[in-house]
Design an enzyme around this catalytic site. Structure first.
Site, short mmCIF file in Angstrom:
data_model
loop_
_atom_site.label_atom_id
_atom_site.label_comp_id
_atom_site.label_asym_id
_atom_site.label_seq_id
_atom_site.Cartn_x
_atom_site.Cartn_y
_atom_site.Cartn_z
N ASP A 117 -5.40 108.27 30.72
CA ASP A 117 -5.88 108.25 32.10
C ASP A 117 -6.98 107.22 32.31
O ASP A 117 -8.05 107.52 32.86
CB ASP A 117 -6.40 109.64 32.51
CG ASP A 117 -5.40 110.75 32.21
OD1 ASP A 117 -4.19 110.49 32.33
OD2 ASP A 117 -5.85 111.85 31.86
N GLU A 119 0.22 112.05 41.60
CA GLU A 119 -1.14 112.27 41.09
C GLU A 119 -1.78 110.94 40.76
O GLU A 119 -1.24 109.88 41.05
CB GLU A 119 -1.09 113.18 39.85
CG GLU A 119 -0.21 112.65 38.75
CD GLU A 119 0.06 113.65 37.63
OE1 GLU A 119 -0.45 114.78 37.71
OE2 GLU A 119 0.79 113.30 36.70
#
Length: 518
Positions: free
Chosen positions: A15, A169
Site C-alpha cells: 500500500d 478502494e
C-alpha cells in the site's frame, strides 16, 4: 541506458503512498499489527530508498491491544505535503479508526493522532487552490474536513463507484492541470487487483471513467509480478510521471505462493489525451533521470547504538521492559513479557524478509531462557529454531498443529543460529529430516516456493532441518503481511550479540531490492 530492478522496496511493504518535496521523495507503507507503525522512506530518485524512521514510533501514537488479530492494525496510509507541513492519514483497524498525524519535518516528531470521525478505510488527503481539504475513502466517498482538528465540515458523499469490479478502494485524489483525477484500486488485493481512474472538473464530481480502465492490471496473465494495484502517482522535477504500487512475486507450483507479502514497485506513466497510460510492471525498467545510489545497508546489526534501527518491528506493542540495549552494552537483551495470542509470555523483535534468497544468522547467549530465531507470518504460522535446557529444537507451527521436527544437544554458552532460504529447484532436500513421532522423512514438496534450512552455526555447521516454504505463505496463512525474521524469548531473558541478514543472490548493479529498505 541505466536500468532499475523491481521491487524498489522488497518484502512486506504494501500500500505505498508517495509525495515529493523539491527533489526529495517520501514514501510510507502499511504496517498492520506491527510496531513501530508506518515505515517512512526517503529517496532522491524513486529507485533507491532508505528507511529514515517510522511515523508512529511511540506508544502514545500506537500501541495495539493484545487481542488485535494479525493483519488488523494500521491500514493503507497516505502521505502528503501541504503549506510547509507533512500529513499522514491512515486507519487503525480494531483501534481508533481513521486519524491524522502531522510534522514539520519527515523525520518527526510526528504529532499525536487526530481522530477523524469518518467511517471506512484507505483515507486520502487533497487540497484545492483555496486551501479546502478533501478526504476520500474506500467505497468511494469524499468529505470536506479540517485536517488539523479532524472535524468533518461536509459529507461524506459518494464520489465514484468504479468500473464494477469488487472492492473499489485505495483512492487518491489529484489536481492535475484543469482536471481532478480520482485513482482507485479494484478487484481486491489479490490476483484480480487492478488500477482504474476517473476525472472531473471539481472534487465533487461528476466523475467520468477513463475509456481504457483498468489502466493497469496483471490479472489472468503469467507475468512474474502479480496482484498489481493500490497505486499512487508522483511527478518528478523533470516533468516525468511515475507510479508506485504494490505487487507480489508468487513462486512454486500451482496455485503459486507468495511469501514476502505485497511489495513496493515502481513503473513509468505517460499521458495521452488527458489520461495516464501505464504499461505492464516489469522486473527491470529504464530508470528515472535522477540517479542517487545509496551505500549498501549494513548486513550485521551489532546492537551498539543508542536505540533500535527503524526496521526492527514487533507485533502489537513493545513494552519498555521487554528489550534493552543498555543492560549489556553491545547486545540486545530480550525479556519475555506476555501474553501473546498463542504463548503465555512472548517478546519478538524482527525484520522483514526482503529477498527470495537470503541468509539470517544470530549470535545469542541463551542462559536459562527459552529463546531463538523465528520466521513469522502470524501466531499460527511460524518456524522456530529454539534453544532451551541444553537442546536446540526446530519447531513448525502450521495452523492448529505444532510439531518439533528436529532436536540436537548444544553446549552451554554463546551459540550461532542460522537460517538459509533458497528458491529454485527444492527437490530433493539436501537434508533429510525425520518426523520425531513416526520416523518418516519430512521431504520438501515439489510445489514449494522455497526451502527454509535451519542449522547451528560455527566452524562446523550442524544442519538440523529443511522445511517447505508453502506453509509460511499468504496462500496458506492468509492475511495481508509477509514473513518477518527475528529473535524471540518466551521465558526469561536472553542476550543477542548480533543479527546478520543478507541476500544470497544479487541480480546486478541495479539490485534495488538490496539498496531499498533497512
Amino acid at each position: 541506458m541505466r536500468m532499475y530492478d523491481n521491487p524498489v522496496i522488497g518484502g512486506f511493504h504494501p500500500d505505498p503512498s508517495v509525495c515529493r518535496v523539491g527533489e526529495d521523495y517520501y514514501l510510507v507503507c502499511s504496517s498492520f499489527e506491527y510496531v513501530p507503525g508506518v515505515p517512512l522512506f526517503h529517496s532522491r530518485d524513486l529507485v533507491h530508498w532508505r528507511q529514515i524512521g517510522n511515523v508512529l514510533d511511540r506508544p502514545g501514537q500506537l500501541e495495539l491491544a493484545d487481542d488485535v488479530p494479525a493483519s488488523a492494525g494500521i491500514y493503507a496510509p497516505t502521505i502528503r505535503h501541504h503549506d510547509g507541513r507533512f500529513y499522514m492519514i491512515t486507519t487503525a483497524v480494531g483501534d481508533i479508526g481513521n486519524f491524522i498525524v502531522t510534522a514539520e519535518r519527515p523525520e518527526g516528531p510526528w504529532s499525536d493522532p487526530i481522530p477523524l470521525g469518518l467511517p471506512g478505510i484507505d483515507p486520502d488527503l487533497a487540497w484545492d487552490e483555496d486551501g479546502t481539504c478533501w478526504c476520500t475513502l474506500a467505497g468511494v466517498s469524499t468529505a470536506r474536513i479540517d485536517p488539523l482538528s479532524g472535524r468533518v465540515l461536509e459529507g461524506p458523499f459518494r464520489s465514484w463507484s468504479g468500473t464494477g469490479f469488487q472492492h473499489p478502494e485505495a483512492p487518491h485524489l489529484y489536481r492535475i492541470g484543469e482536471w481532478w483525477y480520482l485513482l482507485i484500486a479494484e478487484g481486491g488485493t489479490d490476483r484480480g487487483h487492478g488500477v482504474s481512474i476517473a476525472r472531473a472538473r471539481t472534487p465533487r464530481g461528476p466523475f467520468e471513467s477513463c475509456p481504457a480502465n483498468p489502466i493497469l492490471t496483471h490479472r489472468s496473465t503469467d507475468l512474474p509480478v502479480q496482484s498489481t494495484g493500490h497505486a499512487d502517482l508522483v511527478s518528478a522535477p523533470d516533468g516525468t510521471w511515475w507510479m508506485v504500487l504494490l505487487g507480489t512475486r508468487p513462486r512454486g507450483g500451482f496455485p503459486r505462493y507468495h511469501v514476502l507479502g505485497r511489495e513496493t514497485f515502481l513503473t513509468p506513466v505517460q499521458w495521452r489525451d488527458g489520461w495516464p497510460e501505464v504499461g505492464p510492471v516489469q522486473e527491470r525498467h529504464p530508470a528515472p533521470a535522477a540517479w542517487h545510489p545509496l551505500p549498501p545497508a549494513p548486513e550485521r546489526d551489532d546492537f551498539d547504538g543508542p536505540e533500535l534501527a527503524p526496521h526492527w518491528i514487533s507485533p502489537r506493542r513493545r513494552p519498555a521492559n521487554s528489550f534493552s540495549l543498555d543492560e549489556r552494552p553491545g547486545t540486545l537483551t530480550l525479556t519475555a513479557t506476555g501474553p501473546s495470542l498463542d504463548r503465555p509470555g512472548h517478546t519478538f523483535v524482527g525484520r522483514r524478509q526482503q529477498h527470495p534468497d537470503c541468509r539470517a544468522a544470530v549470535r545469542l547467549e541463551p542462559g536459562t531462557a527459552r529463546c531463538g530465531l523465528s520466521v513469522r507470518m502470524d501466531e499460527a504460522h511460524h518456524y522456530d529454531l529454539e534453544v532451551h535446557g541444553g537442546e536446540a529444537s526446530v519447531i513448525a507451527r502450521i495452523g492448529p498443529l505444532r510439531q518439533v521436527v528436529a532436536r540436537h544437544p548444544v553446549p552451554p554458552g554463546p551459540l550461532t543460529l542460522t537460517l538459509d532460504i533458497r528458491t529454485g529447484d527444492v527437490l530433493p532436500p539436501t537434508v533429510t529430516t525425520a518426523d520425531q513421532a513416526t520416523g518418516e522423512p519430512l521431504g520438501v514438496g515439489a510445489h514449494a516456493p522455497d526451502t527454509l534450512a535451519f542449522s547451528l552455526g560455527g566452524p562446523d555447521p550442524v544442519p538440523l532441518a529443511e522445511l517447505d516454504g508453502r506453509y509460511l505463505s499468504t496462500e496458506v496463512g492468509g492475511g495481508f503481511t509477509g514473513r518477518v525474521i527475528g529473535m524471540y524469548v518466551t521465558d526469561g531473558s536472553a542476550a543477542f550479540d548480533w543479527f546478520d541478514y543478507a541476500p544470497t543472490t544479487v541480480s546486478g548493479p541495479g539490485d534495488t531490492a538490496r539498496d531499498g529498505g533497512a
